[in-house]
Structures are given as C-alpha cells and as structure tokens.
Enzyme design. Structure first.
Site, PDB file in Angstrom:
ATOM      1  N   GLY A  45      13.219  44.940  15.748  1.00  0.00           N
ATOM      2  CA  GLY A  45      14.604  44.503  15.971  1.00  0.00           C
ATOM      3  C   GLY A  45      14.968  44.872  17.399  1.00  0.00           C
ATOM      4  O   GLY A  45      14.752  46.002  17.845  1.00  0.00           O
ATOM      5  N   ALA A  46      15.537  43.897  18.116  1.00  0.00           N
ATOM      6  CA  ALA A  46      15.724  44.061  19.569  1.00  0.00           C
ATOM      7  C   ALA A  46      16.517  45.320  19.957  1.00  0.00           C
ATOM      8  O   ALA A  46      16.036  46.126  20.769  1.00  0.00           O
ATOM      9  CB  ALA A  46      16.365  42.794  20.135  1.00  0.00           C
ATOM     10  N   ARG A  87       5.978  45.372  23.463  1.00  0.00           N
ATOM     11  CA  ARG A  87       6.292  44.044  22.922  1.00  0.00           C
ATOM     12  C   ARG A  87       6.973  43.252  24.043  1.00  0.00           C
ATOM     13  O   ARG A  87       7.829  43.790  24.735  1.00  0.00           O
ATOM     14  CB  ARG A  87       7.215  44.116  21.689  1.00  0.00           C
ATOM     15  CG  ARG A  87       6.492  44.636  20.441  1.00  0.00           C
ATOM     16  CD  ARG A  87       7.338  44.474  19.189  1.00  0.00           C
ATOM     17  NE  ARG A  87       7.226  43.136  18.623  1.00  0.00           N
ATOM     18  CZ  ARG A  87       7.980  42.711  17.609  1.00  0.00           C
ATOM     19  NH1 ARG A  87       8.896  43.503  17.076  1.00  0.00           N
ATOM     20  NH2 ARG A  87       7.825  41.492  17.117  1.00  0.00           N
ATOM     21  N   GLN A 194      10.831  40.080   7.024  1.00  0.00           N
ATOM     22  CA  GLN A 194      11.978  40.946   7.359  1.00  0.00           C
ATOM     23  C   GLN A 194      13.203  40.604   6.512  1.00  0.00           C
ATOM     24  O   GLN A 194      14.036  41.467   6.257  1.00  0.00           O
ATOM     25  CB  GLN A 194      12.330  40.798   8.849  1.00  0.00           C
ATOM     26  CG  GLN A 194      11.328  41.397   9.809  1.00  0.00           C
ATOM     27  CD  GLN A 194      10.310  40.382  10.271  1.00  0.00           C
ATOM     28  OE1 GLN A 194       9.977  39.432   9.566  1.00  0.00           O
ATOM     29  NE2 GLN A 194       9.786  40.572  11.471  1.00  0.00           N
ATOM     30  N   ASP A 235      16.585  37.855  20.424  1.00  0.00           N
ATOM     31  CA  ASP A 235      15.761  38.850  21.125  1.00  0.00           C
ATOM     32  C   ASP A 235      15.900  38.733  22.632  1.00  0.00           C
ATOM     33  O   ASP A 235      15.640  39.679  23.357  1.00  0.00           O
ATOM     34  CB  ASP A 235      14.298  38.710  20.718  1.00  0.00           C
ATOM     35  CG  ASP A 235      14.103  39.210  19.299  1.00  0.00           C
ATOM     36  OD1 ASP A 235      14.388  38.442  18.364  1.00  0.00           O
ATOM     37  OD2 ASP A 235      13.725  40.385  19.132  1.00  0.00           O
ATOM     38  N   ASN A 245      14.415  34.001  19.230  1.00  0.00           N
ATOM     39  CA  ASN A 245      14.652  34.827  18.034  1.00  0.00           C
ATOM     40  C   ASN A 245      13.450  34.636  17.107  1.00  0.00           C
ATOM     41  O   ASN A 245      12.531  33.848  17.412  1.00  0.00           O
ATOM     42  CB  ASN A 245      15.968  34.424  17.352  1.00  0.00           C
ATOM     43  CG  ASN A 245      16.365  35.400  16.255  1.00  0.00           C
ATOM     44  OD1 ASN A 245      16.341  36.617  16.473  1.00  0.00           O
ATOM     45  ND2 ASN A 245      16.697  34.910  15.078  1.00  0.00           N
ATOM     46  N   LYS A 246      13.475  35.329  16.015  1.00  0.00           N
ATOM     47  CA  LYS A 246      12.362  35.303  15.058  1.00  0.00           C
ATOM     48  C   LYS A 246      11.895  33.889  14.758  1.00  0.00           C
ATOM     49  O   LYS A 246      12.714  32.975  14.608  1.00  0.00           O
ATOM     50  CB  LYS A 246      12.822  36.015  13.781  1.00  0.00           C
ATOM     51  CG  LYS A 246      11.823  36.061  12.648  1.00  0.00           C
ATOM     52  CD  LYS A 246      10.465  36.612  13.059  1.00  0.00           C
ATOM     53  CE  LYS A 246      10.509  37.950  13.761  1.00  0.00           C
ATOM     54  NZ  LYS A 246       9.254  38.240  14.503  1.00  0.00           N
TER      55      LYS A 246
HETATM   56  O1  MRU Z   1       9.750  40.879  15.117  1.00  0.00           O
HETATM   57  P1  MRU Z   1      11.076  41.554  14.879  1.00  0.00           P
HETATM   58  O2  MRU Z   1      11.282  41.970  13.460  1.00  0.00           O
HETATM   59  O3  MRU Z   1      11.316  42.675  15.867  1.00  0.00           O
HETATM   60  O4  MRU Z   1      12.131  40.407  15.198  1.00  0.00           O
HETATM   61  C1  MRU Z   1      13.493  40.696  15.045  1.00  0.00           C
HETATM   62  C2  MRU Z   1      14.370  39.536  15.298  1.00  0.00           C
HETATM   63  O5  MRU Z   1      13.934  38.477  15.670  1.00  0.00           O
HETATM   64  C3  MRU Z   1      15.842  39.780  15.186  1.00  0.00           C
HETATM   65  O6  MRU Z   1      16.501  38.638  14.757  1.00  0.00           O
HETATM   66  C4  MRU Z   1      16.381  40.184  16.574  1.00  0.00           C
HETATM   67  O7  MRU Z   1      15.622  41.231  17.099  1.00  0.00           O
HETATM   68  C5  MRU Z   1      17.803  40.580  16.542  1.00  0.00           C
HETATM   69  S1  MRU Z   1      18.008  42.099  15.672  1.00  0.00           S
HETATM   70  C6  MRU Z   1      19.612  42.603  15.808  1.00  0.00           C
END
Ligand code: MRU
Length: 347
Positions: A45-46, A87, A194, A235, A245-246
């Site tokens: 999560g960012a 990352r 997630q 992100d 984003n994801k």
């Molecule tokens: O791969 P992840 O689980 O780190 O990806 C997370 C996401 O894409 C979230 O939507 C993003 O980080 C926003 S979290 C507030």
C-alpha cells in the site's frame, strides 16, 4: 494498532502476507530487512510503504558508524538508494526517502548523534502526518456516499495500506461512522487478493456491510445499475491526472464510464508526482509469475507454464470524476488543479 511503527529502537509491522488467517507482527532491525519487507509485500500500500521506508532511514541513521554529520548523510544516501529500489511504482516510497535526505541536508545538526536522532523524529513525523492526512481525506470524500448506495472498491486502501485509517476505505469508514448505511462490493483483486483478504478483514472488524466479488463480476453489477460510486486508491498520479493503481483499475474505470458511474481515486498529495507529465512515464512493476500460477502456494497451473504479472496499470485521467485528497476534490483540468492542490491550496 498502526500498520507500521517504531518500538524499542526497531521497526514493527503487521505481517500482511498472513492476514486474514493469522494476525502477527514482524520485527525489523536494519534497513536492508525493511527493504525486503517492502519487496516481499509483508507491508504494502503506497502510504504504508512510504512510512516504512522512512523508518528504514531512521534505522540506517542509527546503524551508521560515521562520526561526522557528512558521514551520516552519506550513509543515509546509500540506504535510500537500496530502499527506493524495493518497489518501483508507488511514489510515496521515493517521496519519503527524498524527504528525509533533504531534511538531513538542511538540518543544522550539532554532531553526528544529533542528526541520527533527528532522522527518527522526522520519520515519526511522516507516520503521524499520514494518519492525520487520511482522516482529513475521509472527511472530504464522505459527502459523496449516500444512504442506500452500493460502492465498488478495488484492492486494499484501508488502515493496512497506510499507517492507519486508509484512503478510499478511509472515506468509506468515515461515511459509516457518520451514520450512513450503504453496501460495499470488494473486488477480490487477483493475484494477491488484497480485496478478499485485507479489505474484507478490515470491513469485518468495522462492521461495514460488504460482499467480496470476483474481479470479473464488477462489470455485471455496474451494468445492472447496482453500483452508484467507485472509490479506489492510487500509487502514483502524474501531473495530467493519469494514475497508476493496482492491476485491474483501468478496466474498472472504463466500465464505470461506460455505465455512467462516478469514478474517483483517493490519495494523499504525497502520491502526486508532478515531475511526470503523463501516466505513460510511470514505471510499472512486473512481479514473479509464481504469484499468478500458484497464488499463496496453491498451484492453479503447472509451474513451468508461461505467465505475466503486471502489478499495476495506468488509468487515463479522462475516466476520472475527480481525485479526493486532503486538500479537497481535485477535478479537471488536472494540469491546472493538481499543482494548486499539491501546493497546499484548498480546491
Ligand atoms: O501491490 P500493493 O498491494 O502495494 O498495491 C496497493 C494499491 O494499489 C493501492 O490501491 C494503493 O497503494 C493505494 S493504498 C492507500
């Protein structure tokens, strides 16, 4: 409990790889272990990985054998390079490291020990600010949710994705705490699930009404008119409003527009990267194919089969109804309004 925090001179974090089956904490004593915890998604999560990297810098300062202020700065810079490589997509990670490096350069340290102690204070500040920012974001966004709505959400953007509270799920939580009653559809979010594992775990605890749905079902519910609003995270947001984003976010955005459903990303200003003029310039992480072929060790295809695993996608700004930030809801033209919000103006 916060997702990541400093205790007894080291970093502690919730192990997100084990939720919902087990709630356990991981203790990390050096910045290389912190970088690994980001890489292997013990923490993800960012905003959460931004704060985690900040604490990693505090560990690096603490471990530095340098006896001069300049020497500590050099060690911080080397540690920052390692942390930033953990990352590539979420800019909050680079933002937090760069912020600490800039602070180390500007801070008038009495000596090396003073600078080391200051790095921990600054990291703690980033973590505390994240919680306060998310609560403000929740207040800004909650007005968009109405009684009786069904809100679609992708990935996990809750307390686990930040230091606490969360962004898009923070908006949902605030609206619920205001007494509104609505329903949330959680995309399961393959391949790391997630949504099914983390977002559902959070909404269970908060008592918020939800259903986990296969990622492939969101279009079905949108076309039936059941979804009134889409809220999800980011992100990295480029200067023109395109955002990473994801993986799967882009298709949700396209389907939302096709079905006339408001589609918002929710993110702190630290997720905005004005150095990039378009989302095409955002680096996209590709993870190991084993996450697709054998999610959490459960093989769904032979290990030698071919697979690809992009962790994020980019959604063009044209699909966005707006960007919910702590400085208000930023709307098009994003080239004009994002820099204003990023400079602290209420938009
Ligand atoms: O791969 P992840 O689980 O780190 O990806 C997370 C996401 O894409 C979230 O939507 C993003 O980080 C926003 S979290 C507030």
């Amino acid at each position: 409990m916060r997702t990541v925090f400093w205790q007894n001179n080291h970093v502690r974090m919730i192990d997100q790889k084990r939720i919902p089956w087990e709630f356990s904490l991981v203790d990390l004593y050096d910045y290389a272990a912190v970088a690994e915890s980001i890489r292997d998604m013990t923490v993800r999560g960012a905003p959460a990985i931004g704060a985690t990297a900040a604490f990693g810098m505090a560990l690096a300062a603490r471990a530095s054998k340098a006896t001069t202020v300049e020497g500590v700065r050099d060690d911080l810079s080397a540690a920052g390079d390692i942390l930033k490589q953990s990352r590539p997509t979420a800019v909050n990670l680079m933002w937090a490291v760069d912020r600490l490096i800039a602070h180390a350069a500007a801070y008038q340290a009495a000596d090396a020990e003073d600078l080391k102690a200051e790095m921990l204070r600054a990291a703690q500040q980033i973590a505390d600010d994240d919680v306060a920012t998310n609560k403000r974001i929740g207040q800004v966004g909650a007005a968009l949710i109405k009684d009786g709505d069904t809100v679609l959400h992708h990935c996990n953007t809750g307390a686990l994705a930040a230091v606490d509270y969360g962004t898009a799920l923070g908006v949902i939580r605030t609206a619920w705490e205001q007494g509104k009653r609505f329903h949330v559809l959680l995309d399961e979010t393959r391949p790391r699930l997630q949504g099914a594992r983390l977002s559902a775990w959070e909404l269970e605890q908060l008592g918020i009404s939800y259903d986990i749905i296969p990622d492939t079902a969101s279009g079905f519910y949108m076309r039936r008119g059941e979804v009134k609003l889409v809220l999800l995270g980011a992100d990295r947001i480029a200067g023109n409003g395109d955002f990473a984003n994801k993986i799967g976010t882009y298709q949700v955005g396209v389907l939302a527009k096709e079905n006339g459903i408001p589609f918002y990303t929710v993110a702190p200003i630290s997720t905005v990267d004005l150095s990039l003029s378009s989302g095409d310039d955002i680096p996209i992480e590709e993870r190991d194919k084993s996450e697709v072929l054998a999610p959490f060790g459960n093989a769904i295809a032979p290990a030698h089969y071919h697979a690809r695993n992009p962790a994020f996608d980019v959604t063009p700004a044209s699909y966005l109804s707006g960007i919910i930030t702590e400085n208000g809801i930023v709307r098009a033209p994003f080239e004009v309004n994002l820099p204003r919000a990023a400079a602290g103006e209420q938009v």
